[in-house]
Structures are given as structure tokens and as C-alpha cells.
Scaffold this motif. Structure first.
Motif, PDB file in Angstrom:
ATOM      1  N   ASN A  93       0.819  -1.213   0.000  1.00  0.00           N
ATOM      2  CA  ASN A  93       0.000   0.000   0.000  1.00  0.00           C
ATOM      3  C   ASN A  93       0.854   1.265   0.000  1.00  0.00           C
ATOM      4  OD1 ASN A  93       0.826   0.399   2.617  1.00  0.00           O
ATOM      5  ND2 ASN A  93      -1.225   0.577   3.490  1.00  0.00           N
ATOM      6  N   TYR A  94       2.082   1.123  -0.447  1.00  0.00           N
ATOM      7  CA  TYR A  94       2.966   2.290  -0.468  1.00  0.00           C
ATOM      8  C   TYR A  94       3.863   2.238  -1.703  1.00  0.00           C
ATOM      9  CZ  TYR A  94       6.034  -1.314   1.385  1.00  0.00           C
ATOM     10  OH  TYR A  94       6.732  -2.481   1.554  1.00  0.00           O
ATOM     11  N   PHE A  95       4.362   3.405  -2.044  1.00  0.00           N
ATOM     12  CA  PHE A  95       5.377   3.499  -3.092  1.00  0.00           C
ATOM     13  C   PHE A  95       6.732   3.554  -2.406  1.00  0.00           C
ATOM     14  CE2 PHE A  95       8.276   6.578  -5.047  1.00  0.00           C
ATOM     15  CZ  PHE A  95       8.576   5.894  -6.216  1.00  0.00           C
ATOM     16  N   ALA A  96       7.691   2.807  -2.903  1.00  0.00           N
ATOM     17  CA  ALA A  96       9.030   2.830  -2.298  1.00  0.00           C
ATOM     18  C   ALA A  96      10.033   3.423  -3.262  1.00  0.00           C
ATOM     19  CB  ALA A  96       9.459   1.426  -1.906  1.00  0.00           C
ATOM     20  N   PHE A  97      10.859   4.317  -2.768  1.00  0.00           N
ATOM     21  CA  PHE A  97      11.912   4.917  -3.587  1.00  0.00           C
ATOM     22  C   PHE A  97      13.080   3.929  -3.625  1.00  0.00           C
ATOM     23  CE2 PHE A  97      15.404   7.758  -4.591  1.00  0.00           C
ATOM     24  CZ  PHE A  97      14.841   8.617  -5.511  1.00  0.00           C
ATOM     25  N   THR A  98      12.962   2.959  -4.524  1.00  0.00           N
ATOM     26  CA  THR A  98      13.893   1.818  -4.539  1.00  0.00           C
ATOM     27  C   THR A  98      15.381   2.149  -4.722  1.00  0.00           C
ATOM     28  OG1 THR A  98      13.162   1.523  -6.809  1.00  0.00           O
ATOM     29  CG2 THR A  98      12.243   0.040  -5.173  1.00  0.00           C
ATOM     30  N   PRO A  99      15.752   3.223  -5.415  1.00  0.00           N
ATOM     31  CA  PRO A  99      17.200   3.458  -5.539  1.00  0.00           C
ATOM     32  C   PRO A  99      17.896   3.627  -4.194  1.00  0.00           C
ATOM     33  CG  PRO A  99      16.022   4.777  -7.139  1.00  0.00           C
ATOM     34  CD  PRO A  99      14.989   4.166  -6.245  1.00  0.00           C
ATOM     35  N   LEU A 100      17.128   3.936  -3.148  1.00  0.00           N
ATOM     36  CA  LEU A 100      17.768   4.091  -1.837  1.00  0.00           C
ATOM     37  C   LEU A 100      17.753   2.797  -1.020  1.00  0.00           C
ATOM     38  CD1 LEU A 100      16.803   7.708  -0.729  1.00  0.00           C
ATOM     39  CD2 LEU A 100      19.046   6.852  -1.353  1.00  0.00           C
ATOM     40  N   LEU A 101      17.270   1.698  -1.604  1.00  0.00           N
ATOM     41  CA  LEU A 101      17.248   0.441  -0.846  1.00  0.00           C
ATOM     42  C   LEU A 101      18.626   0.035  -0.320  1.00  0.00           C
ATOM     43  CD1 LEU A 101      14.756  -2.075  -2.506  1.00  0.00           C
ATOM     44  CD2 LEU A 101      14.527  -0.846  -0.366  1.00  0.00           C
ATOM     45  N   PRO A 102      19.697   0.136  -1.145  1.00  0.00           N
ATOM     46  CA  PRO A 102      21.006  -0.242  -0.573  1.00  0.00           C
ATOM     47  C   PRO A 102      21.366   0.596   0.654  1.00  0.00           C
ATOM     48  CG  PRO A 102      21.139  -0.153  -2.962  1.00  0.00           C
ATOM     49  CD  PRO A 102      19.798   0.404  -2.595  1.00  0.00           C
ATOM     50  N   SER A 103      20.911   1.845   0.690  1.00  0.00           N
ATOM     51  CA  SER A 103      21.186   2.673   1.875  1.00  0.00           C
ATOM     52  C   SER A 103      20.410   2.176   3.083  1.00  0.00           C
ATOM     53  CB  SER A 103      20.797   4.125   1.619  1.00  0.00           C
ATOM     54  OG  SER A 103      21.512   4.655   0.549  1.00  0.00           O
ATOM     55  N   VAL A 104      19.246   1.567   2.836  1.00  0.00           N
ATOM     56  CA  VAL A 104      18.447   1.050   3.948  1.00  0.00           C
ATOM     57  C   VAL A 104      19.131  -0.166   4.584  1.00  0.00           C
ATOM     58  CG1 VAL A 104      16.228  -0.015   4.561  1.00  0.00           C
ATOM     59  CG2 VAL A 104      16.278   1.943   3.029  1.00  0.00           C
ATOM     60  N   TYR A 586      18.772  12.673  -5.576  1.00  0.00           N
ATOM     61  CA  TYR A 586      17.902  11.730  -4.866  1.00  0.00           C
ATOM     62  C   TYR A 586      16.957  12.440  -3.901  1.00  0.00           C
ATOM     63  CZ  TYR A 586      19.794   7.485  -6.877  1.00  0.00           C
ATOM     64  OH  TYR A 586      20.117   6.487  -7.762  1.00  0.00           O
ATOM     65  N   ALA A 587      17.414  13.549  -3.327  1.00  0.00           N
ATOM     66  CA  ALA A 587      16.507  14.297  -2.453  1.00  0.00           C
ATOM     67  C   ALA A 587      15.400  14.925  -3.284  1.00  0.00           C
ATOM     68  CB  ALA A 587      17.275  15.372  -1.690  1.00  0.00           C
ATOM     69  N   SER A 588      15.761  15.474  -4.431  1.00  0.00           N
ATOM     70  CA  SER A 588      14.748  16.171  -5.221  1.00  0.00           C
ATOM     71  C   SER A 588      13.768  15.207  -5.869  1.00  0.00           C
ATOM     72  CB  SER A 588      15.413  17.034  -6.289  1.00  0.00           C
ATOM     73  OG  SER A 588      15.974  16.209  -7.275  1.00  0.00           O
ATOM     74  N   LYS A 589      14.205  13.969  -6.109  1.00  0.00           N
ATOM     75  CA  LYS A 589      13.323  13.004  -6.758  1.00  0.00           C
ATOM     76  C   LYS A 589      12.345  12.337  -5.797  1.00  0.00           C
ATOM     77  CE  LYS A 589      14.756  13.077 -11.069  1.00  0.00           C
ATOM     78  NZ  LYS A 589      13.857  13.509 -12.137  1.00  0.00           N
ATOM     79  N   GLN A 590      12.454  12.629  -4.511  1.00  0.00           N
ATOM     80  CA  GLN A 590      11.533  12.013  -3.564  1.00  0.00           C
ATOM     81  C   GLN A 590      10.099  12.353  -3.914  1.00  0.00           C
ATOM     82  OE1 GLN A 590      12.212   9.821  -1.103  1.00  0.00           O
ATOM     83  NE2 GLN A 590      14.266   9.838  -1.963  1.00  0.00           N
ATOM     84  N   VAL A 591       9.209  11.460  -3.548  1.00  0.00           N
ATOM     85  CA  VAL A 591       7.835  11.570  -4.032  1.00  0.00           C
ATOM     86  C   VAL A 591       7.025  12.609  -3.245  1.00  0.00           C
ATOM     87  CG1 VAL A 591       6.813   9.758  -2.609  1.00  0.00           C
ATOM     88  CG2 VAL A 591       5.982  10.120  -4.925  1.00  0.00           C
ATOM     89  N   SER A 592       7.426  12.918  -2.024  1.00  0.00           N
ATOM     90  CA  SER A 592       6.665  13.907  -1.250  1.00  0.00           C
ATOM     91  C   SER A 592       7.621  14.739  -0.408  1.00  0.00           C
ATOM     92  CB  SER A 592       5.664  13.206  -0.330  1.00  0.00           C
ATOM     93  OG  SER A 592       6.331  12.605   0.746  1.00  0.00           O
ATOM     94  N   TRP A 593       7.115  15.844   0.088  1.00  0.00           N
ATOM     95  CA  TRP A 593       7.943  16.682   0.962  1.00  0.00           C
ATOM     96  C   TRP A 593       8.270  15.954   2.249  1.00  0.00           C
ATOM     97  CZ3 TRP A 593      10.878  20.469  -0.306  1.00  0.00           C
ATOM     98  CH2 TRP A 593      10.594  21.190  -1.473  1.00  0.00           C
ATOM     99  N   ARG A 594       7.356  15.090   2.664  1.00  0.00           N
ATOM    100  CA  ARG A 594       7.591  14.330   3.872  1.00  0.00           C
ATOM    101  C   ARG A 594       8.814  13.421   3.707  1.00  0.00           C
ATOM    102  NH1 ARG A 594       6.447   9.464   6.219  1.00  0.00           N
ATOM    103  NH2 ARG A 594       5.941   8.694   4.156  1.00  0.00           N
ATOM    104  N   THR A 595       8.805  12.598   2.655  1.00  0.00           N
ATOM    105  CA  THR A 595       9.939  11.684   2.471  1.00  0.00           C
ATOM    106  C   THR A 595      11.219  12.471   2.210  1.00  0.00           C
ATOM    107  OG1 THR A 595       9.344  11.409   0.158  1.00  0.00           O
ATOM    108  CG2 THR A 595       8.568   9.740   1.664  1.00  0.00           C
ATOM    109  N   ARG A 596      11.081  13.605   1.519  1.00  0.00           N
ATOM    110  CA  ARG A 596      12.269  14.427   1.261  1.00  0.00           C
ATOM    111  C   ARG A 596      12.894  14.876   2.584  1.00  0.00           C
ATOM    112  NH1 ARG A 596      10.041  17.918  -2.742  1.00  0.00           N
ATOM    113  NH2 ARG A 596      10.156  16.039  -4.023  1.00  0.00           N
TER     114      ARG A 596
END
Lengths: 616, 616
Positions: A93-104, A586-596
Motif C-alpha cells: 500500500n505504499y510506493f518505495a523509492f527503490t534506488p535508496l534500498l542499498p542505503s536502507v 535523490y533528495a529532489s526526486k523524492q515523491v513527497s515533501w515528507r519523504t524528502r
């Protein structure tokens, strides 16, 4: 019976004016529950029960979207046409910014910082969007139905199955991990496709360190437990290796000083080089950096078996010798495979011998109607100018088929005639020959419909198609060129060799989603005023311009605050400056201001406090 | 043989001066690896192999700490004596700030923000501390050994068992959830003890909302799925109910507008009131607030069975009628039970009929040597002045035994003579009677050793023990009071009724940890100069002052930015101002600057962006 005719009359008023509908609703509410139910039924879009006038009600077309990844989310974000009723079906039920998965995996960024609830993305839209957290397990394109099942993990609620009808289906379900049927991979390896995978890897890394710290563990066992094997030298594998190395050397060694010397990271790659899709300078830099830092890069090393504690590789450089190495944690990231229900669907629409759902340049799935596919589960089957066999040698075509199967035979037979259709369309006066002037009138459409033509010209450093025609005709003046069909075929004989398959990246999926949303937004408008290229094999124009991918560059973070960037025009940048470019992109490509805000605060936190090593 | 005598000589030099040890180490390193190994062996503390002189080497005493909760962590943070070698064994490699767990269930605070790796807490210490991520499954107090097993969850590494020797054992393993053997609770209810529990609850709440949003779910089923039942009206249950209510009403209703009317939260409490340990004003306020907000508070409702989809309660107010209600998620928080290996240990040391490990006022476990216990797994068995039966009626004692079993018979027999010992000690001249003057000399020690005396005076609003003596003697002048042993017994006959068991809270555990660390820090110092009260039943003084709990107040967050606070002196505050007090206390009590920053930033984020509803 009075009620019946009342409904009939209302229904007529109903579709004459859409603003009336609200009034009608209010009216029927006060008219009693029976009326309300009838209205609600008519709006369900199931070929419902609007009494006596089911054909005439202007029902909303139902768009069903499968998936909440890059393609689907980008489609949903850009879709802006209140004439559709949208239902999204996805197990996440969510969109994940997958390019940051290795950072997770190393806790540089928190899992929650890179996800956005899909309902949050809808919420601001003035559209009817329904989300169902479920997995589609069957597509019935014949009857325009999909079969879904809700997540099975929650045993408190049992599993529910349901069927959804659609008018248009958008398939953006992504891909599976491709294990190449290597034994033991499914059971013993970690993957890095989903947020949960990244969280599990993080916990397992800590587990390995804690396990190796226990008393009464032999040195040999410590070495095994702290051997991290990463299979696949693509961007994901390389970035994970780099971020694991940073995590170990910047944070864990301070907390586990006694065992730091036992840690070993190995990167296994079957090919000759890691990051083979990047510029050679980047590959060389990455290999050097890793070797210097003690990350063991083993190229030409193909994993053939994974057991509970050992990983077996075939050393392609040493004549196929099999080597077996003990490991503590193995991460598998070697490319993508097809999801089972997509495979079933492909069989149904005669695409059984393909790797992914083949679509045309408008992202419509070949072999069925009103189904679109985008992202990792799809591949665009670029229309050829010539018959394949005349372009490539038999052997070449065979080799290519192994990786990305060629189109099906009937399509090839049709495709073989495209060059003739082009000739016919361009030769307005049916003279049997084409003058440059005649040709120039259709050049734009040719290049739009067959982008490989433009790519071929670029590869030959020609400025226009005229140069290509010139080449076929020998050294003559531009004005005097006049070709017959055979000469045109000669001129175009090699253009199809420039056809490229798009990489399975977030960037491609995202652009496809945006493209498709724009098409859907202007569906009616473009029906009337088509904006696409000329139809060479029929009358009129295509409704939309075909999808064109615009490559914006690619990053490969290499750890230690250094990143390699390959930008369009083969501009290569490696080092700390690219790391900052990476941060800002990567910060600018975030999907919302919250995730940014969250991602940036995670980075800041990492700078200040380091990464957390709690096993949660 | 030359090497042998060399070691002997070194070993003598060795324990004459501790500063020499480093020099010796350097020396032996340059002397070759053999020497180094011998030295290392001698330091392992396993009754090791310091050749020929194992008895004379001043070995470090080994302190083994079980658990990384409030008690253990507070002990470790305050321990500051390099003469100990410390080994910590816990299945969690982090300390969790548990009072914020209810906030984690709704995502107001992230799980990672309230945890701190235990190794981070050690790192800054100049002490030898070893951590092992494992679970103790057996304590062998006879042989001073514990048996441990590493976490079983990680199947990549198999399970390891090992034995740890100790000189002192600190047991701070916390407690289990107490299901009171209610059928179905273990299988179907969520608990709220660990960080993982909170994360699971968060996911399940989202699951319920997603499940209820699926098509083809009946209204009745939606109602069931969205019925959240919370069992237990203590602070945890109440706070969880409040935070769930806020999560639903502030965040989820916006994302799931279609189903908000089906949501129901029920709080089930067997007693007559929720928050019964708080002031009545708080209880009344909380009950009112919850009822106003639609949280269904059902008091006198005892859960007797939980099945997959239904929860059965016995309505104590309606003559024990059994009611069955469908539910979607149930959270069980009704108090604590004993961990199985602690139960086994209790059997071994003749404490089988107790609820928790009984310790004396110095936190030493009764019935064995060198074992200390603190926090939820322990209970202080306060020394009585009188024999129990003389203080309480038979029935009263019986009732009390059901909740907190009384001490064992042999101890009672001894305890019965404390009053005589006190008399004897105070009656310096063996006159057979006690004058006020004689009594005043031991008053301080009596109050220190038997804190119930002071509590009794307070409850009777007496200013000093003299008032108590006066009461026993009738209305006489202070100077003329002179009591014999029987009169003293009369005076003290009711003081033991004031004995209180400490609540199982973070505050108690934390204070116990600090107290115990201070004792360990000054073990040698207080051996020479004991600082505790007079030993009434033996010669000399106790080494340390007994543990005294200082209650600093308690919070009960009630949702909607309102918190009830009960501070010492029965000062009660309810509302928004207490919420801010709560914020500041909880922020300041965080274990590190990192978690403090994270928690505050989580709160800020919640204010700005609301809570996240992604199912991860």
C-alpha cells in the motif's frame, strides 16, 4: 410500476446533464432507500442495473492499475482525467523509492523515509480512486477481468479472493528476482528488491556480528560468519557492497573491535567486469577502489550452487574450475525474472517465448486489447523497418533471441512489409521511384515511428536521412537522388541493428508512467485530433506520439562519500562532487515533501551520530 | 623449565602492583607468543591456567548481567569499577525506552528512535565489558554458571549453546506477559512488551484498514475487522487505546474515508475502573474522555476466551453472563508473569510458590549467594518486624498470598523474632525495659532497616516513633515512657501492614540498577567502612544502606495531546500542560543524545506531516 417509469424518466434527465446527477442523488435519497440503491448500482460499473437504460448511461471507463512501483505510481500521479474511475490493486500500500534500498540495508536511510502511502498520493486528486491491498494472480483479457487475492500474511483475517472488471488495464507489477534456477539461491540468499528485503539484510548483518562475538566460536567459524558474499556486479550489488563496507568500517568496528579483522566482503560477478553497463573509466575506478579497500572483486566467477554455509562458483577464467567458499550472509542481485502470473498471461496471449510482456511503442500489450504494460514487467517491441533475417545473420539473431526473444513469426511477416508501406506512402504520385522531396515530407514521421533510423544516423555520424539515401545511391547530388523500392531497402538495410531494449530501471518505468498518463488524460482529445506519426500501413495518423525514453544519466555510489555518475553525452564524473550531486538528485526526486525531509534528516543524522546497530 | 620459573617470578611481581601489569604485558609480548598466550589465559577468569600460581593472581571478579532492560542497563551505565570483568547476556542487543512503546504502535515515534545499542552504552566506559546476544535458559547457582543459547531466529547460523561462569550474577530479564492461562490469548492476541510487538501492532492496524477496504467485504465483516479490542485498563492499555484512537481519527480517516464509521475501539477491564492505580480524579477524567470520544470502556468485563475472530468476556456486573464479540485485532496487556527459566531457578532455590524472584532489601536473591535480581523479574521481600499472623487476620493473609505470595515458613519463623532482636539491641543495659532515650539511639537504624515503620507513622500522621510508643503506653509524658518487650510488640503490631510491593515499572527497575551499581562500585570500600544500618540480629552494621524507592510520579497519556500526571504528594494534573510535561520528561529521560534528537524529531514530524500509514 409507477416507480419503474419514474426511474426511466430520471435516467433520461440524468445523462443530459452531469451537474444534474448530484441533484438526482439528493432527490432519490429523499425518495427512499430503494432509489438510493438503484443509483449506487448504476455507478458500480459492473454492467450494472440502471433499470431499462443500461446502454445509454455515460458510465465512467474503469482503469485498473496493477502495482504501486515506479511505473504505476508515476501513472497515477500524472493521471488527471475525472472521466475515469480508477482502481489500484497491489500487495504494497505504499510506493518505495527503490534506488535508496542499498542505503536502507546499512541504516544510512530508514526504511520508512523512502516510502509514501499510495493513498496519500491519491488523496489530493479530484478523481475517484480505489485502492485494494491484494495481489493479482490471473488476468483474463478475453473477459476484461482480473482475479485478486489479498495478502496471505495476516492470519487473523483469512484470505479473500475477488474479481475486478476493467475497461483499461495497466500492468506495472515489476519483476521477480532471477535466480537462473541456481540451486539453493531461493532458500539461502537474501534479495534486494523490496523494503522488507533491505530491513532483513540489515538485521542479518547485525546478527552475523553478534553471532561472531559469542564465546566459544572458533576463529574459522568467525571468518565464515563474517564473510559477506554479494552475487552480481551490477549497480545494486556494487552499491550494496560499498554501503556494507562503509557500515562495517565506519560504525561496526567501533562496537565490535574484537572481530573486525575477520570481516570479508566478496563481490562475485560472472562477467569480465563489474558495472559493465557503465563507462570503462567508472568500471576501472570502482574495481580499483574496491580492491584497495579490501572488497574482494571476483570477476568471471559464476555461482552454481548455494548451500546453507557454502557458496560454489565456477571460475570461468580458470577453465571452469569449481571453488567452494564458506559464507555467513549471501545477497543475490543478478537481474530480473518474470512473475508467475505474468508468465501465465503471456501464454494466454501467445507471448510464451518472451522474457517480459511485449508492448508496442504506445505501451499496449501485443496480442490483446486495452491492456497496457510498463516498467520491469514489460519490454517495448520496437517496430522494425525490415524483416529481421535480412538485417542480421542467422547466428546473430539466434544469440539475441536467447536474451531478449525476437518477435513472433506472424508479426515478423507483417513487419517485413513496412519498408514497402513507407515507400508506397512516400511515393505520392505512384511513380515507382522516390525523390528526395517526396521523402523529406515523411522523414519526420519515419523518425518518430522508427527511432532506430535516427540512432543509426547518429551512429554513422550522418546528419540526415538524405545522407543515408546518398550512401545507397553512390556519390550523387542531393536533388537528383531518386530511389526505387530495392534501393530504399538497401539504404535502410542496417537501421534495425540500432534497436535497443530499454534497461529495467526506475527511470524508464517512471517516464513510461508519465507518458501513459498523458495519453489517458487526452484520450478523447487525441481521438479527434491525432498527434502521432502517419500510419504507413493504414490511413490517417496514430492517435499519440510513440513513447520515447530520455536517458538522464545514472549513478553508481561507491562508498566513502564517492559516487560515479554517467550523464547523457557520456559525461563521466567520479568522486565526492558526484556524491553531492547524488544527494541532491535523490533528495529532489523524492515523491513527497515528507519523504524528502525524512531522507535529508536521515543523512544528517548519519553524519552526526553514525548508523544504528540495534537488531530491529 | 627456565620459562616456567620465569613466569613464577613474574606472577609474584604481578600482584604486588597493578600498574606493573601493563609493563609485564609489554614485556611478555616481546618475549614471544607463548608468553602472550599464557597471560591471556590467566585473564579469562575461567579458573584459568596461570601456571603454578592460579590462586595468588588477583583475578578480576566476573559480573554477569542478564538482560538489557531498564534495570540491567541502568546498572551497566552506572557501574564504574574497573576491578570487575563484565559480561552481559541478552537476546536483545539494544536498550529500548519502553514507555514510548504505545507511541510506536501508531507511528508517533519510530521504533528505532527509542532504542540504543547496548554496545554504544559500554563503548565510552573504561571497563572490560563483553556482550553476548543470547538467551539464558538455566541458572546453576550452586556451581555459579549460567547456560545460554543464541537466538534461534537466524537459520543461516544454527543455534549455539555456551556456558558462562560468574562471581556475581545480576538478573534483570524482565517478565513475560501474563495470560492467566486464558485460552486462545497466546495464539490470537498481540502483546505490547517488546519493540517488535509494537511494530507488529502497527502493521496489523494498517492490515485491518486495508482488509476492510477490499471490495466484496460485507458491512458486518468490515465492522468485525475494524473492531479493536484492548484487554487491560492499566496505563499501557489505556495509552495504547488513546494513541490508536488518535491514529485513526487524525490520520487514517483521511486516507480511508469510506470505512471510518465502522471503526470501534473497546477497552476491557476486569476491575471496576480503568487506571485503578491512579488517583480517582484521573480515572474519572479518563473514563469520561474515552466515553465522549467513542472508545467503549467496559469495566467489570473479564476475558475468558479468545478465538480467531471472537472474544468472550464474563460480565462480572451482570452476574457472570458470558458475552461474545467479533473483533479484528486484540491487544492483551493485563500484567506480567514469570519467565520459564526464572521459574525453574525459583524451584531450585526454594521459591517455587512465588510470583517473582524474592530478594532482600539489598536486592540479593534469597536462598542463594552472589545472585542479585532487579526489575520486573524480582520482588523485594521486605523484612518484617513481627510475625505475619500476628499482624494480619488469617483471611487477609490468604488473600494477599494469592497475588503476592507471602515469604516462606522458615523465614517467617526467623522474622518473628526481629522485634525481640530490636528490643535486645536497644536495651543496652539489659534492664528488660526500654526508655525513650535508649530507643532514640536506634530509631534511625530501625527506620532504615524497616521502612514500613516510617510509612506507618505517616499513615497515622505521627511525627516520630515516640508517638507510636506513647500510643501503646497510653497518654503519658515522653520522658517517662518505658516499655517492656510485650508493650513494644503492641506498639509495633500494625507497622507491617504498611509494607508495599513496588510496582513493576521502568522507574523502579532503573533506580534499582543505579543503586546496585553504586554498591558494586564501592564494594571494597564499604567492606571496610560499612554504611548500612545496625544488624539487629548479629554484630556490626550492614555493608550498604538498603534499597529505597523514590517515586517520582507517573504519567497516563490519554490522547488528543492530553496527559494525566500524578506526581509525588498526590499532586494531580490533567490536560495539555501535562502533555508538555510528558514531552519534556520523556525527552530528557532518553538514554542518549541520539535517541533524544530522534524522538524529538519524530514528534515534530508527526505535528507537520502526520503519521505514516505504509504497511512496513
Amino acid at each position: 410500476m409507477q416507480g419503474f417509469t419514474f426511474y426511466e424518466r430520471v435516467s433520461k434527465a440524468f445523462h443530459h446533464s452531469s451537474t444534474l446527477s448530484k441533484l438526482v442523488l439528493l432527490f432519490t435519497v429523499s425518495g427512499g432507500t430503494g432509489a438510493l440503491v438503484a443509483y449506487a448500482d448504476a455507478n458500480q460499473g459492473n454492467g450494472g442495473a440502471y433499470i431499462g437504460s443500461s446502454e445509454t448511461v455515460p458510465e465512467k471507463k474503469k482503469v485498473v492499475v496493477l502495482g504501486t512501483g515506479w511505473g504505476s505510481t508515476s501513472f497515477l500521479r500524472n493521471l488527471n482525467n475525472a472521466k475515469y474511475e480508477v482502481q489500484v490493486v497491489s500487495p504494497r500500500n505504499y510506493f518505495a523509492f527503490t534506488p535508496l534500498l542499498p542505503s536502507v540495508t546499512s541504516g544510512t536511510v530508514e526504511a520508512r523515509s523512502i516510502v509514501e502511502p499510495i493513498r496519500n498520493i491519491f488523496r489530493k486528486k479530484k478523481m475517484e480512486i480505489l485502492f485494494s491491498e491484494a495481489e493479482c494472480f490471473k488476468i483474463d483479457a478475453q473477459n476484461k477481468k482480473i482475479y485478486c487475492r489479498s495478502n496471505k500474511t495476516n492470519n487473523l483475517n483469512g484470505k479473500e479472493e475477488f474479481v475486478v472488471d476493467y475497461d483499461y488495464l495497466i500492468v506495472g507489477v515489476g519483476a521477480n528476482v532471477n535466480t537462473f534456477n541456481t540451486p539453493g539461491v531461493e532458500e539461502h540468499c537474501h534479495f534486494l528488491k523490496e523494503v522488507e528485503d533491505a530491513q532483513k539484510i540489515r538485521r542479518t548483518v547485525i546478527d552475523c556480528f553478534e553471532r561472531a562475538s559469542l564465546p566459544e566460536i572458533s576463529e574459522e567459524e568467525k571468518k565464515r560468519i563474517l564473510h559477506f558474499a554479494i552475487v552480481g556486479g551490477g549497480p545494486t550489488g556494487v552499491e550494496f557492497a560499498a554501503s556494507l563496507h562503509d557500515f562495517v568500517n565506519e560504525d561496526l568496528v567501533r562496537l565490535y573491535p574484537g572481530i573486525k579483522d575477520f570481516v570479508k566482503i566478496t563481490l562475485l560477478e560472472a562477467g569480465d567486469h563489474i558495472l559493465s553497463m557503465f563507462d570503462k573509466r567508472i568500471t576501472a575506478f570502482a574495481e580499483d577502489k574496491f580492491n584497495r579497500e579490501g572488497i574482494d572483486v571476483k570477476t568471471g566467477s559464476m555461482v552454481v550452487k548455494v548451500s546453507e554455509k557454502e557458496i560454489s562458483t565456477k571460475e570461468l577464467k580458470n577453465g571452469g574450475e569449481i571453488t567452494t567458499t564458506p559464507y555467513g550472509m549471501a545477497v543475490w542481485s543478478t537481474g530480473i525474472g518474470t512473475r508467475p502470473f505474468i508468465k501465465d498471461f503471456m501464454k494466454e496471449i501467445n507471448q510464451a517465448n518472451r522474457r517480459a510482456l511485449a508492448t508496442d511503442e504506445w505501451l499496449r500489450v501485443e496480442g490483446c486489447d486495452n491492456v497496457y504494460a510498463l516498467g520491469d514487467c514489460a519490454t517495448i517491441n520496437q517496430r522494425k523497418v525490415m524483416l529481421l533475417s535480412s538485417v542480421m545473420s542467422k547466428a546473430g539473431a539466434e544469440a539475441r533471441r536467447n536474451f531478449c526473444p525476437a518477435p513472433l513469426e506472424p508479426q515478423e511477416a507483417l513487419a517485413s512489409e513496412d519498408i514497402s508501406a513507407i515507400f508506397k506512402k512516400a511515393d505520392k504520385h505512384n511513380s515507382g521511384t522516390l525523390t528526395v522531396k517526396e521523402f523529406e515530407e515523411v522523414i519526420k514521421d519515419i523518425c518518430e515511428r522508427y527511432p532506430q533510423v535516427e540512432l543509426y544516423l547518429k551512429s554513422k555520424q550522418m546528419r540526415s536521412i538524405v545522407d543515408l539515401l546518398k550512401e545507397a545511391k553512390g556519390d550523387v547530388k542531393k536533388e537528383t537522388i531518386e530511389l526505387n523500392i530495392e534501393e530504399l531497402k538497401t539504404a535502410f538495410s542496417k537501421v534495425d541493428s540500432q534497436m535497443k531494449f530499454l534497461p529495467a530501471t526506475a527511470q524508464v518505468a517512471s517516464q513510461q508512467g508519465t507518458y501513459l498518463a498523458k495519453c489517458f488524460n487526452r484520450m478523447e482529445e487525441c481521438e479527434k485530433n491525432p498527434e502521432g506519426p502517419i500510419r504507413f500501413r493504414a490511413e490517417g495518423r496514430h492517435r499519440f506520439k510513440p513513447f520515447r525514453y530520455k536517458h538522464l544519466g545514472q549513478f553508481a555510489p561507491l562508498g566513502g562519500e564517492q559516487t560515479a555518475a554517467q550523464l547523457p553525452g557520456d559525461w563521466v564524473s567520479i568522486g565526492h562532487s558526484s556524491q553531492w550531486l547524488w544527494y541532491s538528485v535523490y533528495a529532489s526526486k523524492q515523491v513527497s515533501w515528507r519523504t524528502r525531509a525524512l531522507v535529508v534528516s536521515d543523512w544528517t543524522r548519519r553524519f552526526v551520530y553514525g548508523r544504528d546497530s540495534s537488531r530491529i
